[in-house]
Design an enzyme around this catalytic site. Structure first.
Site, mmCIF file in Angstrom:
data_model
loop_
_atom_site.group_PDB
_atom_site.id
_atom_site.type_symbol
_atom_site.label_atom_id
_atom_site.label_comp_id
_atom_site.label_asym_id
_atom_site.label_seq_id
_atom_site.Cartn_x
_atom_site.Cartn_y
_atom_site.Cartn_z
ATOM 1 N N CYS A 36 3.958 -12.043 52.168
ATOM 2 C CA CYS A 36 3.728 -13.099 53.165
ATOM 3 C C CYS A 36 4.778 -14.207 53.121
ATOM 4 O O CYS A 36 5.342 -14.586 54.155
ATOM 5 C CB CYS A 36 2.321 -13.668 53.010
ATOM 6 S SG CYS A 36 2.028 -14.594 51.481
ATOM 7 N N HIS B 7 -1.608 -17.618 50.819
ATOM 8 C CA HIS B 7 -1.165 -16.820 51.972
ATOM 9 C C HIS B 7 -0.582 -17.750 53.031
ATOM 10 O O HIS B 7 -0.976 -18.914 53.151
ATOM 11 C CB HIS B 7 -2.323 -16.017 52.562
ATOM 12 C CG HIS B 7 -1.879 -15.039 53.614
ATOM 13 N ND1 HIS B 7 -1.105 -13.935 53.328
ATOM 14 C CD2 HIS B 7 -2.066 -15.022 54.966
ATOM 15 C CE1 HIS B 7 -0.851 -13.261 54.445
ATOM 16 N NE2 HIS B 7 -1.415 -13.906 55.447
ATOM 17 N N HIS C 58 2.239 -12.460 60.682
ATOM 18 C CA HIS C 58 2.254 -12.539 59.215
ATOM 19 C C HIS C 58 2.297 -11.149 58.602
ATOM 20 O O HIS C 58 2.067 -10.137 59.271
ATOM 21 C CB HIS C 58 1.039 -13.324 58.693
ATOM 22 C CG HIS C 58 -0.285 -12.630 58.891
ATOM 23 N ND1 HIS C 58 -1.350 -12.796 58.029
ATOM 24 C CD2 HIS C 58 -0.737 -11.771 59.846
ATOM 25 C CE1 HIS C 58 -2.383 -12.089 58.447
ATOM 26 N NE2 HIS C 58 -2.041 -11.463 59.542
#
Length: 393
Positions: A305, A353, A365
């Protein structure tokens, strides 16, 4: 007169059959055992699909947190390795310089021998820890010229500096070894969490997987609804902002005020500059859609991420730190309702994240292991999962 009937043992008739007393006892025991078995507690109940999903998501979340630790350890190790290499290279150059200087000092001793001094032990000089002591002991120091004595002093100074560098290199090497151990531990932790999650999913039947997919679809529908609500709120806020700007501009023209106009122009320029950079970051991000999530990866074929958001903004000329809990501090925090395309959206209390906001409550993402870079609602894991929004440039 005595009866001649044959004696029959007493017993109990079961299902029309007379059974001996011993058999009756056995049957009674079997019946009791059967009742006991039926009364015994059953095996541990199988977890529900919701529980399995939560467990898997928790494991993926833990793996992502461990991935950030791995990334940080990897980055630290890389920097330390460069430092160690630089120090070792410096030590090697200094050592080579010392060896050359030793040979020169040996030539001084040989020259003094040719002028009548006692024969020098050149090998001893070349191995001596302190050449000045050698010259003193051989009574050559007093016979050296001023330049030669200066060379001996320079050698001693350089020797001390080299010893210091060697000690520094040894400590750095020890630190590097420790960091490499931490890196291996972080890597093992990630792999353990991912393996556990895969094992849980592998135990599901086809029917359970279908039901799990239905649960996920329902969550996505709810996320899309919330994203649509946010998009409406942002559209309304943007319309109000434009209306206020137009009214302010009109007022400035009427009153002839130049200060307000200048301020508005400066704000517009700033917004335009950010929008230009954000457009480049988003163009890069969209080109990566479909590439796999791989923990620790920074592209170009796969990403985790934070590696994904770092690469996207790098394409716009903006340098972001490697890990999420550093990226969250690499810009200005803004309210979710003011989020603009290009902003970074962070998730969970541990900031483990991050995604790249594209507008209308959506982001691009790298979600999790086994998934691919994709567009998704910022509410994919519920409203409470959103930690903050940061504008990086």
């Amino acid at each position: 007169m005595a009866s001649h009937r044959k004696w029959r043992p007493t017993g109990t008739r079961v299902a029309g059959i007379r059974t001996p007393a011993l058999a009756t006892a056995a049957l009674t025991s079997v019946a009791l055992l059967s009742q006991t078995a039926n009364a015994a507690p059953s095996a541990e109940p199988k977890p529900s699909l919701e529980e399995v999903e939560k467990k898997v998501n928790d494991l993926y979340h833990q793996a992502e947190t461990a991935t950030d630790k791995y990334n940080a350890a990897k980055e630290k190790t890389s920097k330390q390795r460069k430092q160690v290499d630089t120090l070792l290279d410096d030590v090697a150059k200094r050592t080579e310089k010392l060896n050359t200087a030793r040979e020169e000092l040996g030539s001084f001793a040989a020259a003094q021998y040719r002028t009548g001094a006692a024969a020098p032990d050149t090998a001893t000089l070349l191995l001596a820890d302190n050449p000045q002591d050698y010259f003193d002991q051989t009574q050559l120091m007093s016979r050296l010229t001023t330049r030669q004595k200066a060379a001996v002093d320079d050698y001693i100074t350089e020797q001390a500096a080299t010893t210091k560098k060697r000690t520094e290199a040894a400590k750095s090497l020890e630190t590097l070894t420790s960091s490499q151990t931490a890196l291996k531990t972080s890597k093992a932790d990630v792999q353990h969490k991912l393996t556990e999650a895969r094992e849980l999913l592998s135990k599901l039947t086809a029917e359970e997987k279908a039901r799990l997919a239905a649960i996920e679809k329902k969550k996505q529908q709810e996320a899309a609804r919330k994203a649509a609500e946010l998009a409406q709120q942002q559209a309304a806020a943007e319309a109000a902002k434009k209306a206020a700007a137009q009214q302010e501009s009109s007022s400035s023209t009427t009153t002839g005020s130049s200060d307000t106009t200048t301020g508005s122009s400066s704000s517009t320029t700033t917004d335009s500059s950010y929008a230009t950079k954000a457009a480049k970051a988003l163009a890069f991000a969209r080109a990566q859609i479909g590439k796999p999530y791989v923990w620790g990866a920074t592209g170009p074929d796969s990403y985790d991420c934070s590696g994904f958001t770092q690469a996207a903004w790098k394409a716009a000329g903006v340098s972001l730190p490697r890990v999420t809990y550093d990226q969250v501090n690499a810009g200005t925090t803004v309210p979710l309702s003011d989020a603009q395309p290009g902003d970074l959206v962070f998730f969970y209390d541990d900031v483990s994240h991050v995604g790249l906001y594209i507008g209308n409550g959506m982001m691009i993402h790298a979600p999790k292991p086994g998934a691919y870079v994709r567009e998704e609602s910022i509410y994919y894991d519920g409203t409470s999962a959103i930690h903050s929004v940061v504008r990086p440039a």
